[in-house]
Enzyme design. Structure first.
Site, PDB file in Angstrom:
ATOM      1  N   GLY A  48       0.867  -1.179   0.000  1.00 22.87           N
ATOM      2  CA  GLY A  48       0.000   0.000   0.000  1.00 22.87           C
ATOM      3  C   GLY A  48       0.900   1.224   0.000  1.00 22.87           C
ATOM      4  CB  ALA A  49       0.909   4.228  -2.158  1.00 22.29           C
ATOM      5  CD  GLN A 191      -3.001  -6.884  -3.591  1.00 22.04           C
ATOM      6  OE1 GLN A 191      -3.708  -7.565  -4.348  1.00 22.04           O
ATOM      7  NE2 GLN A 191      -1.814  -6.463  -3.956  1.00 22.04           N
ATOM      8  CG  ASP A 232      -0.213   2.272  -5.804  1.00 16.77           C
ATOM      9  OD1 ASP A 232      -1.358   1.844  -6.011  1.00 16.77           O
ATOM     10  OD2 ASP A 232       0.527   1.817  -4.922  1.00 16.77           O
TER      11      ASP A 232
END
Ligand code: MRU
Length: 334
Positions: A48-49, A191, A232
């Site tokens: 996750g960014a 995810q 992202d």
């Protein structure tokens, strides 16, 4: 236990949930080794960014836990190792560069570790605050209770705080503004069915997992009022890179006249880019496609194309929710 800590700095170590094992096992990894942290980012044990950025900042700091003879050389070695873990989420480079700028101003070498850990914790705390403000700004898109579809995972497992798109959904649910949540399973690494489902379950939000290809049917049946995803990397014009399959959803929303929203902190906006075609898209290992749980599901010699992300053109995005505001088109983040 109904709550969990995805990432925590505790007793001189970074402690994080191994996301590759969720939701069937809640296993924590504890380390003070920056190489192990770099591997965790590559293997998607943390992901996750915003979370990648937070963890990389701790990685830099922990690399200075013991006395280092040549701190400048060591910093550049650690920075480069972490820099080369994953290419798309700009939060990684944002956090590494914030640590670099901070490091270059340190004059007292004896305090290096203490100061770097403080800066990493400050990046972490900032992310918690940004998530809170994204969730508040996200409430502006609800004029009545809605059924929502989301993709990938954008909650506590993807950030340093409560999440981005997921946190908007969670806060809206607490205000009785969510009727139901559909979670795309998010092939190939799941995810959605593993991580978003885990978080929806923990938050007691009613949901169903769907395969990614089920979205169109649900939309045509009028079962989706709104789609919210994370990001992202967002270019200055609003073009948004996010988990592969996001672009499909935005196209479907356009066809079915359903608003498509993106939620992300400003640390995900890359103002150096004019548009999304300049975003580097990570390609993943073919084993993630041809194997499930280590077992081959097709022939090993078959070729694969596996981009981890796609870019949704800004024209398909109804609004971008950041910690600063709900941004409406036309977008210009410069
Ligand atoms: O490959 P991943 O799992 O790191 O991809 C994550 C996503 O695409 C998320 O949607 C994005 O990082 C936003 S997280 C708040």
């Amino acid at each position: 236990m109904n709550d969990f800590k995805a990432v925590e700095y505790k007793n001189g170590k970074l402690v994080f949930l191994d996301q590759t094992k969720l939701p069937l096992a809640e296993v924590y990894i504890e380390t003070d080794d920056y190489e192990r942290i770099a591997q965790a980012i590559e293997r998607l044990e943390v992901r996750g960014a915003p979370q990648i950025g937070v963890v990389a900042a701790y990685g830099i700091a922990l690399a200075f836990k013991n006395n280092i003879d040549n701190p400048i050389e060591h910093f550049s070695k650690v920075y480069n190792r972490l820099f080369n873990t994953r290419p798309t989420a700009v939060n990684l480079f944002w956090a590494l560069n914030r640590m670099k700028t901070f490091f270059e101003k340190i004059t007292d070498q004896k305090e290096l570790f203490y100061l770097l850990i403080n800066e990493a914790q400050s990046i972490h705390n900032d992310d918690v605050e940004k998530c809170d403000n994204i969730a508040s700004n996200g409430l502006k898109i609800f004029d009545k209770p809605k059924s929502v579809l989301t993709h990938c995972n954008t909650g506590q497992l993807a950030t340093g705080g409560g999440g981005t798109a997921f946190y908007v959904i969670k806060k809206a649910y607490q205000k009785k503004l969510i009727k139901f949540v559909y979670a795309d399973e998010t092939r190939p690494l799941l995810q959605g069915s593993r991580l978003t489902a885990f978080e929806l379950d923990k938050a007691s939000i009613p949901f169903k997992i769907i395969t990614d290809s089920t979205a169109a049917v649900l939309m045509s049946q009028g079962k989706i009022d709104i789609v919210i995803t994370g990001a992202d990397r967002i270019a200055s014009n609003g073009d948004t890179a996010n988990k592969i399959g996001t672009y499909n959803l935005a196209v479907l929303c356009n066809y079915h006249n359903i608003p498509f929203y993106v939620a992300a902190p400003t640390s995900t906006i890359d103002t150096s880019l004019n548009s999304g075609d300049q975003i580097q898209i990570e390609e993943r290992n073919k084993d993630e496609i041809i194997k499930i749980n280590g077992q081959l599901v097709t022939k090993e010699n078959y070729d694969v194309f596996s981009p981890a992300f796609d870019v949704t053109p800004h024209k398909l995005i109804h609004g971008i929710i950041t910690e600063v505001a709900l941004h409406n088109p036309p977008y210009n983040f410069r």
